[in-house]
Design a protein around this motif. Structure first.
Motif, PDB file in Angstrom:
ATOM      1  N   GLU B  39       0.832  -1.199   0.000  1.00  0.00           N
ATOM      2  CA  GLU B  39       0.000   0.000   0.000  1.00  0.00           C
ATOM      3  C   GLU B  39       0.871   1.255   0.000  1.00  0.00           C
ATOM      4  OE1 GLU B  39      -2.632   0.240   3.284  1.00  0.00           O
ATOM      5  OE2 GLU B  39      -3.918   1.725   2.293  1.00  0.00           O
ATOM      6  N   ALA B  42       2.155   1.857  -3.447  1.00  0.00           N
ATOM      7  CA  ALA B  42       1.086   2.355  -4.301  1.00  0.00           C
ATOM      8  C   ALA B  42       0.819   3.825  -4.017  1.00  0.00           C
ATOM      9  CB  ALA B  42      -0.180   1.538  -4.079  1.00  0.00           C
ATOM     10  N   LEU B  49      -4.051   0.630  -4.443  1.00  0.00           N
ATOM     11  CA  LEU B  49      -3.420  -0.654  -4.169  1.00  0.00           C
ATOM     12  C   LEU B  49      -3.764  -1.662  -5.257  1.00  0.00           C
ATOM     13  CD1 LEU B  49      -1.823  -2.443  -2.270  1.00  0.00           C
ATOM     14  CD2 LEU B  49      -3.945  -2.953  -1.058  1.00  0.00           C
TER      15      LEU B  49
END
Lengths: 201, 201
Positions: B39, B42, B49
């Motif tokens: 995460e 991202a 994600l």
DNA sequence: ACCAGTTTTGTCAATAGTGACAGAACGCGC
DNA sequence: GCGCGTTCTGTCACTATTGACAAAACTGGT
């Protein structure tokens, strides 16, 4: 993801493992692999999800749960071959003497073929080949007078023997008709073909 | 888990991939691989994600992101070898001509060695060997007059060539001192040693 | 049976990885 | 620029895995 297939110690944990194996097989056969959740299996077996993962690195490991036993069997079969026998013969003898449980194999095989992502099977095959090569290497090391000095030769030989066997399997898998006899024939041919040099130059 | 490393199409997605690659490298180097969450990467790259996982099958795939390019390079190098050259020579030539980016390799290698679960590296190596074997097989098939009839011989040869190269790597990895020259020497020896039969009988 | 050390489980809390579906962005012909 | 089919993304919801820590069960010795 690093499936660490923790080795069990006590009788108790062996009972748990067995319960999980059974619960999983029932669910897998009844509703398919991907449609069965790990939690479901754990609940059926009467343990927590965490415990499930302590015994099997992943849900899919259950499909290959019989594999370790086979590997041990192979190692022992190799060790039991007479001293001085050429590796290729030892390996052939060990492979072809394997005691298949036809029912179990058939059952699992159908599950694998239908429900499983092909890439998962491929990955498992690679792992099996790797373990196979290690078994052969250990066998060769045990036989050798000076393993340290022959490290490369031993490793190369072991890996090539494994490569040949699995090449036979690969070709077999790509056929429409697949009989046990064909598989044996292919593996035998593959093995003997590398003894005196590569079949293709 | 089936990492499907989706192949990108448009320029846009290539931009996204690059952003993810960079963000990941920064985090990995700064705080380690396992300490970086998908995460986080991202977010740093400015995507969701889910999008991360559309481009890279897993967090760890980023560590091997350069790998596909290398494989393509190898395939092309093989194809460029002159007709009629023995496979073993072609493969050696292709391997040894590989253009390493020393900086990048060193950087990634240090990450891999320190932060990564060894089993993950081993698994990746198996995958690389498998792809390597496929590349060699395609090469042999292309060269052959009648590939269908030689299927087994071609598969066996390809897999053994790959097995030899990676046997060399395995032995190299187990040494204390590891120089590029040693690696090359081991692979060369491994390859030539199987041309005329297995080094250990 | 009781105690101390070991092994196995359960609980809690995160992170990893995916499927399904709807909206946004892009490339192309008009 | 406009409309349309394709590709890429975000959001939601859910399953898969794992680390940390404490309670429970099991073991051997007394």
């Amino acid at each position: 993801m690093p499936r660490m297939a923790s080795p069990p110690q006590t009788a108790r944990s062996e009972r748990t493992r067995e319960a999980l194996r059974r619960a999983a097989m029932v669910r897998f056969l009844a509703q398919g692999v991907e449609e069965t959740s790990a939690e479901q299996i754990a609940r059926d077996a009467g343990v927590s999800l965490r415990t499930f993962y302590r015994h099997f690195g992943s849900k899919h490991d259950l499909l290959f749960a019989d594999y370790d036993a086979g590997l041990h069997w192979f190692r022992r079969a190799l060790a039991d071959r007479p001293d001085g026998e050429p590796v290729i013969e030892s390996v052939q003898a060990a492979i072809f003497a394997f005691p298949y449980d036809v029912d179990a194999v058939t059952q699992i095989a159908s599950l694998r073929a239908d429900e499983l992502d092909p890439s998962r099977i491929v990955r498992h095959m690679r792992e099996v080949q790797s373990d196979f090569a290690h078994a052969v290497r250990d066998h060769l090391e045990h036989r050798s007078d000076d393993p340290g000095n022959e490290a490369l030769a031993i490793t190369v030989t072991a890996r090539c023997v494994a490569a040949a066997v699995f090449a036979g399997m690969e070709v077999w898998m790509q056929r429409e008709e697949r009989s046990l006899a064909d598989l044996a024939e292919l593996c035998r041919t593959a093995l003997t073909s590398i003894a005196d040099g590569l079949p293709v130059r």
